[in-house]
Structure formats: structure tokens, C-alpha cells
Design a protein around this motif. Structure first.
Motif, PDB file in Angstrom:
ATOM      1  N   ASP A 131      41.116 -21.603  -4.936  1.00  0.00           N
ATOM      2  CA  ASP A 131      41.432 -20.823  -6.138  1.00  0.00           C
ATOM      3  C   ASP A 131      41.857 -21.734  -7.287  1.00  0.00           C
ATOM      4  O   ASP A 131      41.514 -21.497  -8.450  1.00  0.00           O
ATOM      5  CB  ASP A 131      42.549 -19.816  -5.848  1.00  0.00           C
ATOM      6  CG  ASP A 131      42.035 -18.562  -5.172  1.00  0.00           C
ATOM      7  OD1 ASP A 131      40.808 -18.354  -5.176  1.00  0.00           O
ATOM      8  OD2 ASP A 131      42.855 -17.785  -4.648  1.00  0.00           O
ATOM      9  N   LEU A 132      42.614 -22.778  -6.970  1.00  0.00           N
ATOM     10  CA  LEU A 132      43.074 -23.713  -7.997  1.00  0.00           C
ATOM     11  C   LEU A 132      41.895 -24.422  -8.653  1.00  0.00           C
ATOM     12  O   LEU A 132      41.834 -24.555  -9.879  1.00  0.00           O
ATOM     13  CB  LEU A 132      44.032 -24.739  -7.383  1.00  0.00           C
ATOM     14  CG  LEU A 132      44.653 -25.757  -8.348  1.00  0.00           C
ATOM     15  CD1 LEU A 132      45.478 -25.049  -9.413  1.00  0.00           C
ATOM     16  CD2 LEU A 132      45.518 -26.755  -7.578  1.00  0.00           C
ATOM     17  N   ALA A 133      40.931 -24.856  -7.832  1.00  0.00           N
ATOM     18  CA  ALA A 133      39.742 -25.525  -8.364  1.00  0.00           C
ATOM     19  C   ALA A 133      38.911 -24.571  -9.217  1.00  0.00           C
ATOM     20  O   ALA A 133      38.430 -24.937 -10.301  1.00  0.00           O
ATOM     21  CB  ALA A 133      38.906 -26.080  -7.214  1.00  0.00           C
ATOM     22  N   THR A 134      38.752 -23.330  -8.743  1.00  0.00           N
ATOM     23  CA  THR A 134      37.974 -22.339  -9.491  1.00  0.00           C
ATOM     24  C   THR A 134      38.653 -21.987 -10.805  1.00  0.00           C
ATOM     25  O   THR A 134      37.992 -21.828 -11.840  1.00  0.00           O
ATOM     26  CB  THR A 134      37.774 -21.062  -8.649  1.00  0.00           C
ATOM     27  OG1 THR A 134      37.197 -21.412  -7.392  1.00  0.00           O
ATOM     28  CG2 THR A 134      36.841 -20.090  -9.363  1.00  0.00           C
ATOM     29  N   LEU A 177      42.809 -15.023 -11.041  1.00  0.00           N
ATOM     30  CA  LEU A 177      42.980 -16.249 -10.274  1.00  0.00           C
ATOM     31  C   LEU A 177      44.387 -16.826 -10.442  1.00  0.00           C
ATOM     32  O   LEU A 177      45.007 -17.285  -9.467  1.00  0.00           O
ATOM     33  CB  LEU A 177      41.942 -17.287 -10.696  1.00  0.00           C
ATOM     34  CG  LEU A 177      40.519 -17.076 -10.183  1.00  0.00           C
ATOM     35  CD1 LEU A 177      39.568 -18.072 -10.831  1.00  0.00           C
ATOM     36  CD2 LEU A 177      40.458 -17.192  -8.656  1.00  0.00           C
ATOM     37  N   ALA A 178      44.907 -16.790 -11.671  1.00  0.00           N
ATOM     38  CA  ALA A 178      46.260 -17.297 -11.934  1.00  0.00           C
ATOM     39  C   ALA A 178      47.302 -16.462 -11.188  1.00  0.00           C
ATOM     40  O   ALA A 178      48.240 -17.012 -10.575  1.00  0.00           O
ATOM     41  CB  ALA A 178      46.543 -17.297 -13.433  1.00  0.00           C
ATOM     42  N   VAL A 179      47.136 -15.139 -11.224  1.00  0.00           N
ATOM     43  CA  VAL A 179      48.069 -14.255 -10.516  1.00  0.00           C
ATOM     44  C   VAL A 179      47.971 -14.473  -9.014  1.00  0.00           C
ATOM     45  O   VAL A 179      48.992 -14.534  -8.308  1.00  0.00           O
ATOM     46  CB  VAL A 179      47.781 -12.776 -10.864  1.00  0.00           C
ATOM     47  CG1 VAL A 179      48.641 -11.850 -10.008  1.00  0.00           C
ATOM     48  CG2 VAL A 179      48.041 -12.513 -12.337  1.00  0.00           C
ATOM     49  N   ARG A 180      46.737 -14.624  -8.514  1.00  0.00           N
ATOM     50  CA  ARG A 180      46.560 -14.837  -7.072  1.00  0.00           C
ATOM     51  C   ARG A 180      47.124 -16.176  -6.632  1.00  0.00           C
ATOM     52  O   ARG A 180      47.679 -16.301  -5.526  1.00  0.00           O
ATOM     53  CB  ARG A 180      45.077 -14.727  -6.710  1.00  0.00           C
ATOM     54  CG  ARG A 180      44.829 -14.631  -5.201  1.00  0.00           C
ATOM     55  CD  ARG A 180      43.463 -14.082  -4.909  1.00  0.00           C
ATOM     56  NE  ARG A 180      42.406 -15.012  -5.214  1.00  0.00           N
ATOM     57  CZ  ARG A 180      41.107 -14.692  -5.168  1.00  0.00           C
ATOM     58  NH1 ARG A 180      40.765 -13.445  -4.872  1.00  0.00           N
ATOM     59  NH2 ARG A 180      40.183 -15.581  -5.442  1.00  0.00           N
TER      60      ARG A 180
END
Length: 263
Positions: free
Chosen positions: A98-101, A79-82
């Protein structure tokens, strides 16, 4: 009963029925959902629901037994990379989701590592991370997008696609080791399975709608095919567990018991 009949069938017949069921679901989604981009948003939403169930478990039961810290760490990594790739390559609604997840996943990692460490089943969570991360990175070096973006960003994007496809493997190993899955963990993993199916359906239907032009738009070489294969792999990794989850729910069982050889 249909479930009883399916249970009595040999593995090859079950696999065939699973493929037929998947194709039927894709056909239904194609006609029911007009904007197939909504399937990707729905996948992110279902993933968030799964994380919410996980948070509820941690806060209510004050235990992280049965959860894989390594799966949560792999999830945080991809998620961090994405997120990074989204900021430098394409910023849209998926970036916010993605930020929330990622934020909730980091909270779960914090709870397992520090607040609920005494209940963490470290001996059961014995899937080595480098068995997952290293092959994904090597594959990303070899097969990545052929867009005009910087080479490093293209490699990182491929890495997060491959890592997402196999990030659930440590969680499946924990369940394989324990054989008994309590309700909240089962709900969470089932939500992951549904999310992966919706994401896979999004890509497959997009390819069908564009008559293969989407694959061309993704670039040349093996990358377009690898994106689609990664989505399919994600779905099939969890398909077996989802079958036993549905069977358990219809059977009125609160605790899911997995037979030998599953996941």
C-alpha cells in the motif's frame, strides 16, 4: 466466433454469462491457488502494474488526457487511510504494498496537477467527489467493525473499504464523456478490473474455505456482509468495461471505442 455470438445476445443473457464466467474463474482459482492469501497480494501487484502503465504514459506521451484526477485523489485518500489503519491495527506485507502504491499515486497526482495540467480534461472529469466520499463516510459511521480497536480507527477502516469500492467511478465518467479510450488508459483501467476481481476472489474463497467462519471473525452485525458486498461491487463496476476491453484487444483495435450506455 464466441465473441460475435456473445455480442448478439440480449443484456440479460450477457449478464448471466458474465456471472457464469466469474463463478468458473473462482472455481479454477480455488484449485490452482493453494494459499488464497496470495490472491490479495496478486491484486496489489496488478494494481501496481496498472499504476506503472500510467506512469509510462505520463512520461512517454507527456499528456494526461483521458485520466481522471479525481479517481487518483480518491485512491490516494483510501490508501492513506488504510495505511494509517494498518500501522495501528495490523502491520503486514499489505502495508508495504500500500505504501508503494500510495507513493506512485501521489506522483501521478502531482504530474496531472502541475506538470501536465494543460492536457488535463477538467471539463470531462466532472464527477463531484462529495457524491462518493460523503455517502461512504456516513455508511462507515453506521456500519463498521466490532473489534476491540478504538472507535475512530474502526470507522476509518470501514471508510477506506467503502471508498475503494467506488473510487473508480470518476474515471468511468471521464471515459463515458469521451467515448474513446486511448491504449494506456484502457490498460490501466483493465488492470484495476483484474485487481478488483482477484481481491474479490480472495475474500469469497476465504469465506468458502472457512465455511463462513471468516465472516464471524470480522465481527457481528452488518459489517462482515458489507465487506463482501464492497468487494463484489468493485468487481461489477468494472466488469462492463473489461468486456469491451477484451473484445477490442481480440479485434485488434488499438483505441477502445465505447458504445452509448457503457460505464
Amino acid at each position: 466466433m464466441v465473441i460475435t455470438w456473445v455480442r448478439r445476445q440480449p443484456p440479460k443473457v450477457k449478464a448471466f454469462l458474465a456471472v457464469v464466467a466469474g463463478m468458473t474463474a473462482l472455481v479454477l482459482l480455488r484449485f490452482i491457488v493453494h494459499d488464497h492469501d496470495n490472491l490479495f497480494v496478486a491484486a496489489e501487484a496488478v494494481h501496481s502494474i496498472g499504476i506503472s502503465v500510467l506512469i509510462y504514459k505520463l512520461m512517454k506521451e507527456k499528456t494526461c488526457a483521458g485520466l481522471s484526477l479525481k479517481t487518483q485523489e480518491l485512491t490516494a485518500i483510501f490508501l492513506a487511510v488504510r495505511l494509517y489503519c494498518s500501522f495501528v491495527m495490523e502491520y503486514d506485507i499489505h502495508t508495504i504494498l500500500d505504501l508503494a502504491t500510495l507513493a506512485t499515486t501521489l506522483w501521478v497526482i502531482y504530474m496531472i496537477r502541475f506538470k501536465l495540467k494543460s492536457s488535463y480534461m477538467e471539463d470531462k472529469d466532472n464527477f463531484a467527489l462529495y457524491y462518493v466520499a460523503a455517502p461512504c463516510f456516513v455508511l462507515a459511521l453506521l456500519i463498521h467493525p466490532s473489534t476491540s480497536h478504538h472507535l475512530l480507527n474502526r470507522i476509518l477502516w470501514a471508510f477506506c473499504v467503502y471508498l475503494e469500492a467506488v473510487s473508480v467511478l470518476p474515471q468511468l465518467r471521464v471515459m463515458q464523456n469521451t467515448k474513446i479510450v486511448e491504449p494506456f488508459t484502457a490498460h490501466y483501467v483493465f488492470a484495476l478490473g483484474v485487481a478488483r476481481f482477484l481481491s474479490c476472489a480472495h475474500w469469497v474463497l476465504q469465506v468458502l474455505d472457512t465455511r463462513g467462519q471468516l465472516l464471524v471473525a470480522l465481527g457481528y452485525g452488518l459489517w462482515p456482509s458489507m465487506v463482501l458486498i464492497s468487494e463484489i461491487v468493485q468487481t461489477f463496476i468494472l466488469a462492463d468495461f473489461c468486456y469491451y476491453y477484451v473484445k477490442s484487444v481480440f479485434g485488434g483495435q488499438l483505441v477502445l471505442r465505447l458504445p452509448s450506455g457503457v460505464v
